[in-house]
Design a protein around this motif. Structure first.
Motif, mmCIF file in Angstrom:
data_model
loop_
_atom_site.group_PDB
_atom_site.id
_atom_site.type_symbol
_atom_site.label_atom_id
_atom_site.label_comp_id
_atom_site.label_asym_id
_atom_site.label_seq_id
_atom_site.Cartn_x
_atom_site.Cartn_y
_atom_site.Cartn_z
ATOM 1 N N HIS A 193 -10.078 1.722 -6.603
ATOM 2 C CA HIS A 193 -10.469 0.527 -5.856
ATOM 3 C C HIS A 193 -11.553 -0.408 -6.502
ATOM 4 N N LEU A 196 -10.788 -2.713 -9.269
ATOM 5 C CA LEU A 196 -10.085 -3.944 -8.631
ATOM 6 C C LEU A 196 -11.370 -4.838 -7.985
ATOM 7 N N LEU A 197 -12.114 -4.113 -7.319
ATOM 8 C CA LEU A 197 -13.318 -4.695 -6.812
ATOM 9 C C LEU A 197 -14.071 -5.431 -7.635
ATOM 10 N N THR A 202 -6.114 -8.269 -8.346
ATOM 11 C CA THR A 202 -5.240 -7.394 -8.593
ATOM 12 C C THR A 202 -4.403 -7.681 -10.019
ATOM 13 N N LEU A 222 -2.794 -0.060 -8.081
ATOM 14 C CA LEU A 222 -3.180 -0.277 -6.639
ATOM 15 C C LEU A 222 -2.852 -1.691 -6.211
ATOM 16 N N ASP A 224 -3.261 -2.532 -2.765
ATOM 17 C CA ASP A 224 -3.787 -2.775 -0.952
ATOM 18 C C ASP A 224 -5.314 -3.248 -0.836
ATOM 19 N N THR A 225 -5.741 -3.715 -1.886
ATOM 20 C CA THR A 225 -7.124 -3.981 -2.100
ATOM 21 C C THR A 225 -7.668 -5.419 -1.502
ATOM 22 N N GLU A 229 0.227 -5.985 0.859
ATOM 23 C CA GLU A 229 0.749 -4.942 -0.268
ATOM 24 C C GLU A 229 1.980 -5.532 -0.746
ATOM 25 N N THR A 251 -3.639 2.264 1.610
ATOM 26 C CA THR A 251 -4.005 1.562 2.569
ATOM 27 C C THR A 251 -4.873 2.444 3.345
#
Length: 355
Positions: A193, A196-197, A202, A222, A224-225, A229, A251
């Motif tokens: 994650h 992605l952050l 995404t 991924l 779900d960030t 979803e 999640t």
């Protein structure tokens, strides 16, 4: 000091030993071989036997499992014992063992191997516990593959040991570099994650992953960030234009975790959007019970961490059963060697048992 004779020759030497302060507390292979991870009473035992001139007695020691499970750690135990003048008979790794079944027999002079009882039992117990837990989730997931993601749940000194045990238990891959490579496998992983952050989107992260990773690396992203979803899964599938192998659902519990309903929805929406072959990889707090339900919902791969890493050791016991050819045993156990024709793994360095 780094040799057994220098470090643990007697109790006085133990009390005078002062390890260097290197910050990381894990034992090195050299320290294990030097006997520094032994329970200290085994040092006293060696000292007393020398005083009584009994350290040269040839004995046979048997290791048995106190619970049923999957055996692992044999290879590492044999590596520890290989330099010593002992004969070892053992079961094959990955074999299911019954409660009280003898998994290993060591024959030789007690003075040559007795100090290592602690290490032998620890290696077999921990590795077998992890392998047993891995087998449980592998059987629950069958035929869907399971990958060991447990490195973050254990001390880094044993992460590779745990991953190898998971592979012995049937896992199809492992995430830690050392654990996978020691087993001759390619480490398995997707993306954190954190990536992605840092990127902030995404799809942008997925495109960068696709551009940077080697062609043979699976494209698992991924989703779900930031957003729903199913919505993110379709966006990524469109952006990678047929190169997306699977989406990953992790999640958090704060949002309800990954449920069978969520998996079914994501798969249905991917199919409706024209991407029926995109798989769904799930990780996060998985147990055999959750895995069964998620498999039925259409999951195509599992990353299991805490269930394997937090497994209790498969408790092992070592008993002397022969001393100089004479059958012996503590009260409650039967003297003499225990018959087990499945002890087919051999290491032969010891003198013959006398008597």
């Amino acid at each position: 000091m780094d040799s057994r004779s220098q470090v643990v020759a007697n109790i006085t030497a133990v009390s005078q030993f002062h390890p260097e302060d290197r910050g990381i507390r894990s034992a090195t292979p050299e320290e294990i071989r030097a006997g520094l991870t032994a329970d200290v009473y085994f040092v006293g035992t060696q000292q007393i036997l020398q005083h009584l001139h009994k350290q040269e007695q040839v004995v046979a020691a048997e290791v048995f499992a106190n619970h049923a499970g999957i055996l692992a750690g044999v290879e590492e135990t044999l590596a520890l014992l290989a330099p010593l003048p002992v004969t070892v008979e053992a079961l094959e790794e990955g074999r299911a063992v019954a409660e009280k079944e003898v998994v290993m027999r060591i024959t030789g002079r007690y003075g040559d191997f007795g100090l290592f009882e602690t290490a032998i039992l620890g290696i077999l117990a921990s590795s077998s516990g992890w392998a047993t837990a891995a087998r449980e989730v592998v059987e629950a997931a069958h035929p869907v593959p399971v990958f060991s993601f447990g490195a973050r749940h254990v001390h880094p000194a044993v992460a590779s040991v745990m991953d190898r045990a998971a592979l012995v238990g049937g896992a199809q891959g492992a995430s830690s570099i050392l654990g996978a490579r020691q087993a001759g496998e390619t480490p398995s992983g997707t993306m954190p994650h954190a990536l992605l952050l840092m990127v902030g989107d995404t799809v942008e992260a997925a495109r960068a992953y696709d551009q940077v990773m080697p062609p043979e690396a699976p494209r698992v992203v991924l989703v779900d960030t930031f957003k729903d979803e199913a919505e993110e899964a379709i966006r990524v599938a469109e952006a990678l234009d047929g190169r997306l192998g699977a989406i990953r659902l992790d999640t958090p519990r704060e949002r309800g975790g990954v449920t069978p309903g969520l998996v079914r929805e994501v798969r249905a929406r991917l199919k409706q959007a024209g991407y029926p072959d995109v798989g769904v990889f799930v990780s996060g707090g998985l147990t055999p019970e959750r895995i069964i339900a998620l498999k039925e919902a259409g999951v195509t791969g599992f990353g299991v961490g805490s269930y394997i890493a937090a497994a209790s050791p498969l408790d092992m016991t070592m008993d002397l059963k022969m001393v100089e050819g004479r059958p012996v045993a503590k009260r409650g156990r039967i003297p003499g060697l225990t018959d087990n024709p499945h002890l087919t793994v051999k290491l032969a360095n010891a003198p013959e048992m006398r008597g």
